[in-house]
Design an enzyme around this catalytic site. Structure first.
Site, mmCIF file in Angstrom:
data_model
loop_
_atom_site.group_PDB
_atom_site.id
_atom_site.type_symbol
_atom_site.label_atom_id
_atom_site.label_comp_id
_atom_site.label_asym_id
_atom_site.label_seq_id
_atom_site.Cartn_x
_atom_site.Cartn_y
_atom_site.Cartn_z
ATOM 1 C CD GLU A 8 -14.578 -100.898 -41.688
ATOM 2 O OE1 GLU A 8 -13.604 -101.654 -41.607
ATOM 3 O OE2 GLU A 8 -14.517 -99.679 -41.500
ATOM 4 C CB SER B 36 -11.019 -100.545 -44.003
ATOM 5 O OG SER B 36 -9.733 -100.480 -43.476
ATOM 6 N NE ARG C 100 -13.145 -101.329 -38.315
ATOM 7 C CZ ARG C 100 -12.000 -101.675 -37.708
ATOM 8 N NH1 ARG C 100 -12.036 -102.390 -36.601
ATOM 9 N NH2 ARG C 100 -10.855 -101.274 -38.189
HETATM 10 N N1 EPU Z 1 -1.491 -105.483 -47.269
HETATM 11 C C1 EPU Z 1 -1.303 -105.745 -48.619
HETATM 12 N N2 EPU Z 1 -1.548 -104.736 -49.527
HETATM 13 C C2 EPU Z 1 -1.947 -103.515 -49.147
HETATM 14 C C3 EPU Z 1 -2.099 -103.216 -47.782
HETATM 15 C C4 EPU Z 1 -1.872 -104.244 -46.845
HETATM 16 O O1 EPU Z 1 -0.940 -106.836 -49.002
HETATM 17 O O2 EPU Z 1 -2.180 -102.688 -50.033
HETATM 18 C C5 EPU Z 1 -1.335 -106.580 -46.306
HETATM 19 C C6 EPU Z 1 -0.109 -106.488 -45.469
HETATM 20 O O3 EPU Z 1 0.500 -107.759 -45.547
HETATM 21 C C7 EPU Z 1 -0.551 -106.245 -44.068
HETATM 22 C C8 EPU Z 1 -2.006 -106.684 -44.079
HETATM 23 O O4 EPU Z 1 -2.452 -106.579 -45.436
HETATM 24 O O5 EPU Z 1 0.167 -107.017 -43.162
HETATM 25 C C9 EPU Z 1 -2.870 -105.824 -43.189
HETATM 26 O O6 EPU Z 1 -2.753 -104.451 -43.583
HETATM 27 P P1 EPU Z 1 -2.783 -103.244 -42.530
HETATM 28 O O7 EPU Z 1 -1.892 -103.580 -41.395
HETATM 29 O O8 EPU Z 1 -2.548 -101.986 -43.272
HETATM 30 O O9 EPU Z 1 -4.233 -103.264 -41.921
HETATM 31 P P2 EPU Z 1 -5.646 -103.694 -42.537
HETATM 32 O O10 EPU Z 1 -5.967 -105.063 -42.041
HETATM 33 O O11 EPU Z 1 -5.678 -103.464 -43.991
HETATM 34 C C10 EPU Z 1 -7.027 -102.862 -40.481
HETATM 35 C C11 EPU Z 1 -8.251 -102.028 -40.275
HETATM 36 C C12 EPU Z 1 -7.910 -100.548 -40.345
HETATM 37 C C13 EPU Z 1 -6.891 -100.245 -39.254
HETATM 38 C C14 EPU Z 1 -5.664 -101.132 -39.486
HETATM 39 C C15 EPU Z 1 -4.656 -101.002 -38.375
HETATM 40 C C16 EPU Z 1 -10.119 -103.347 -41.063
HETATM 41 C C17 EPU Z 1 -11.116 -103.561 -42.154
HETATM 42 N N3 EPU Z 1 -9.248 -102.369 -41.291
HETATM 43 O O12 EPU Z 1 -6.596 -102.623 -41.814
HETATM 44 O O13 EPU Z 1 -9.098 -99.806 -40.073
HETATM 45 O O14 EPU Z 1 -6.520 -98.885 -39.265
HETATM 46 O O15 EPU Z 1 -6.052 -102.540 -39.521
HETATM 47 O O16 EPU Z 1 -5.117 -101.622 -37.217
HETATM 48 O O17 EPU Z 1 -10.168 -104.035 -40.049
HETATM 49 C C18 EPU Z 1 -10.978 -98.730 -41.078
HETATM 50 O O18 EPU Z 1 -11.682 -99.543 -40.458
HETATM 51 O O19 EPU Z 1 -11.492 -97.844 -41.827
HETATM 52 C C19 EPU Z 1 -9.529 -98.830 -40.960
HETATM 53 C C20 EPU Z 1 -8.705 -98.043 -41.645
#
Ligand code: EPU
Length: 335
Positions: free
Chosen positions: A330, A234, A161
């Protein structure tokens, strides 16, 4: 060049906070940028789809709203296709355009809000792919000198990012077009658990369209539609910490999600950390934390930029207190 004064930014920001820009210029061409340099005062603020920007208050400089359109195929050798895209095109529409033609590489990035010009700026990524996978070069204009540049990937310094446009070139270099190298033979990326599960359900050999459809379905289920519930995706980056701290945290919290990244460091799930601190579903002064994804701050009811940033600071403090981990926003903050 269309110049307007005292323009409400709410319609242009997916967080829908209602602050005013003193000068607001619609940019449809490079000639418009030249005119803006001559007639409007710095500092400039560069606005694309407004999906990753939250001002704290009214904006005193000149907002440049980048609306440069056009998708042009520059070369096609039967496999690789080079495509130049105007910075003002909608990212998702461009991805769908590429999937319709089976031009591969960006299908995992379906439904990301915002414009094409913003994609390299923050090196957008999702489900195992970043836009840098297909990036060839971009064109930009230096607003201090008026110089036009063609910039390659190493010069962009893409990171998680991050790019040079988020650092020292911020609000100076305006991206006018981005050129991607797509490929009909690009392998499908299906290692992300949710995508793999969706694809495993296919009764035929999975196609690019299946991956695209799976990503649209996953995002629709997890992330609020800004048209219905204003938000900026995010709000924080997933923090990257050193291996020793990660091991110590894992011994205290065995369920903590962790992923190894380069140079022995470890990435944590910001959503999980925030969720553990009890923020999911919290509401205060119209602003809150999304009930399905703890990483998304939502503006449920007329919150202001300062309310949003106050909640962000409260979340950062609670995560730092609970885990000793600093969360970095972010979302871009306009002071
Ligand atoms: N999780 C929780 N609680 C929640 C949501 C998630 O505990 O409310 C945990 C879960 O264990 C999950 C982990 O957090 O395994 C990661 O969650 P998720 O797979 O939903 O992805 P993220 O890391 O929260 C990132 C990107 C997103 C992108 C997704 C999918 C960043 C900051 N965010 O989110 O990007 O869509 O992965 O690849 O890197 C954005 O940048 O605006 C965005 C939405």
């Amino acid at each position: 060049m269309l110049l307007r004064r005292n323009v409400s930014l709410a319609p242009y920001l997916t967080m829908r906070v209602d602050h005013v820009a003193r000068e607001f210029v619609t940019i449809r061409s490079i000639a418009d940028l030249d005119a803006a340099r001559r007639h409007c005062d710095a500092p400039y603020r560069i606005l694309g789809g407004g999906s990753n920007i939250v001002p704290v208050a009214n904006v005193s400089g000149t907002v440049l709203h980048i609306c440069i359109e056009g998708i042009e195929i520059l070369a096609d050798d039967g496999n690789a296709v080079t495509v130049r895209v105007g910075a003002g095109e909608q990212w998702h529409e461009f991805v769908e355009w590429s999937v319709d033609r089976d031009f591969g590489g960006l299908e995992n990035l379906a439904l990301i809000p915002g414009t094409v010009g913003a994609a390299p700026m923050q090196n957008i990524g999702a489900y195992g792919v970043e836009q840098s996978r297909c990036f060839l070069q971009l064109e930009c204009v230096n607003m201090s000198t008026g110089e036009r540049l063609v910039v390659d990937a190493p010069t962009c310094r893409f990171g998680y990012r991050d790019s040079v446009f988020k650092q020292e070139w911020r609000d100076v270099m305006v991206i006018t077009s981005v050129t991607y190298m797509l490929n009909r033979q690009a392998p499908l990326v299906t290692d992300y658990a949710d995508v793999r599960r969706a694809i495993e359900g296919c009764t035929h050999t999975p196609t690019r369209r299946d991956v695209f459809d799976a990503v649209v379905a996953i995002r629709t289920a997890k992330l609020p539609n800004p048209a219905e519930l204003p938000n900026s995706g995010s709000f924080f980056k997933n923090p990257v910490i050193d291996a020793d701290q990660a091991a110590m945290l894992l011994s205290q919290h065995p369920a903590m999600p962790q992923w190894p990244v380069s140079d022995g460091r470890v990435k944590l799930a910001a959503a999980w950390l925030i969720d553990q601190c009890g923020w999911k579903g919290f509401r205060n002064n119209g602003v809150g934390v999304h009930t399905n994804q703890a990483l998304v701050i939502v503006n449920a009811e007329g919150g202001t930029g300062s309310t949003v940033w106050q909640m962000a600071a409260d979340i950062q403090r609670s995560v730092a207190d609970a885990f000793g981990v600093e969360l970095e926003a972010e979302v871009n903050r306009w002071d």
